[in-house]
Design an enzyme around this catalytic site. Structure first.
Site, PDB file in Angstrom:
ATOM      1  CG  HIS A   1      -5.637   8.917  -2.185  1.00 12.58           C
ATOM      2  ND1 HIS A   1      -4.508   9.703  -2.249  1.00 12.58           N
ATOM      3  CD2 HIS A   1      -6.094   8.846  -3.459  1.00 12.58           C
ATOM      4  CE1 HIS A   1      -4.307  10.084  -3.500  1.00 12.58           C
ATOM      5  NE2 HIS A   1      -5.272   9.583  -4.246  1.00 12.58           N
TER       6      HIS A   1
ATOM      7  CG  ASN B   1      -2.431  10.724   0.894  1.00 12.31           C
ATOM      8  OD1 ASN B   1      -3.335  10.474   0.099  1.00 12.31           O
ATOM      9  ND2 ASN B   1      -2.043   9.872   1.831  1.00 12.31           N
TER      10      ASN B   1
END
Length: 318
Positions: A64, A92
């Site tokens: 990420h 997220n």
């Protein structure tokens, strides 16, 4: 004419110097922090002793991080003056592992203060986590520096979603210079770790069942998710804590947990189908491709030289 040649030569030389400064290399810390990999491995090993999901948490953070502004540690930043954290992005949601990163950073700072970036810690922690779970090693490229900014909108727009089809996934991987082999190989990180039911339970609709999901497996998942959409389920129902090729044999058997996993094998005509089949047959081919794809991902727009900073606290700017 000679003066023009000299100007061109020095411009070329300058470009070459900048290019060499911008390149990562596996020996970057050989003199400034020679034991960094062993230090990181030790902390990851301790974390795994108490948390079987520690490795999956760490590699997810690295993934990420790299998909937003490149591998620059920006995913680790919390809200603070001048920074709007990327952690507010849907992709997220519920991302974890910050405590492990904090522990790694503390151990590395004790040995080599002000030397190793948080972005590099994520890269090193990922290979150690994979290897400790029975997976491959690869030559980690190092020398990244940490960003002084985050990009919430970039995280909202750029992070792949468990609800996306192959075309959407390819588009997001393509934006950061990764191809179909990278997509299939990196998705193989779902050979360990867990997912909340909310990220796949739309596939369990009885009145409109997902025909790419094995019916018996779907029934098991309905039972597992019956109490809460926040229940955790193993991404790999066969060898949940082992890094191996079973992720791909699962896809062949229609027991891929996330829709974004199963579409790699269940979408007719896509090149991802053949890649899944190759990895399902050869674990070595998967391991080799995974290591190369992790290197490819780690090379996405790193900050180097005098860009950014080396954070003393991975969650906050210096």
């Amino acid at each position: 004419m000679a003066s023009l040649f000299k100007v061109a030569f020095f411009l070329f030389l300058g470009l070459m110097v900048r290019a060499s400064q911008a390149q990562l290399c596996p020996t970057f810390y050989d003199e400034s922090c020679p034991d960094v990999s062993n230090i990181v491995r030790g902390v990851v090993k301790q974390a795994l002793a108490f948390d079987e999901r520690a490795g999956a948490r760490l590699i997810r953070l690295h993934f990420h991080d790299c998909f937003v502004n490149g591998c620059d540690g920006s995913v680790l930043l919390e809200d603070q003056p001048g920074v709007v954290s990327e952690l507010g992005a849907p992709g997220n949601a519920n991302i974890t592992g910050f405590n492990i990163v904090n522990n790694i950073k503390a151990a590395v700072e004790k040995a080599c203060p002000g030397v190793v970036s948080c972005a590099d810690i994520l890269a090193i922690a990922s290979v150690e986590a994979v290897n400790l779970a029975g997976g491959p090693c690869w030559e980690v490229q190092l020398g990244r520096r940490d960003s002084r900014r985050a990009n919430l909108q970039g995280a909202i727009d750029g992070l792949p979603s468990p609800f996306e089809d192959v075309t959407q996934l390819k588009r997001k991987f393509g934006r950061v210079g990764l191809d179909s082999t990278d997509l299939v190989a990196l998705s193989g990180a779902h050979t360990f770790g867990k997912s909340r039911c909310r990220f796949f339970d739309r596939r369990l609709n009885v009145s409109n069942p997902d025909n790419t999901l094995d019916a018996r497996f779907a029934q098991q998942l309905r039972r597992a998710c019956s109490s809460s959409r926040d229940t955790f389920v193993n991404l790999d129902p066969t060898t949940p804590n082992q890094f191996d090729k079973n992720y791909y044999t699962n896809l062949q058997s229609n027991i891929g947990l996330l829709g974004s996993d199963q579409v790699l094998h269940s979408t007719p005509g896509e090149d991802t189908v053949d890649i899944v089949n190759v990895f399902a047959v050869s674990q070595q081919q998967f391991f080799d491709s995974f290591g190369q794809s992790m290197i490819n991902m780690g090379n996405i727009r790193p900050l180097t030289g005098n860009q950014g900073e080396i954070r003393s606290n991975c969650r906050r700017l210096n």
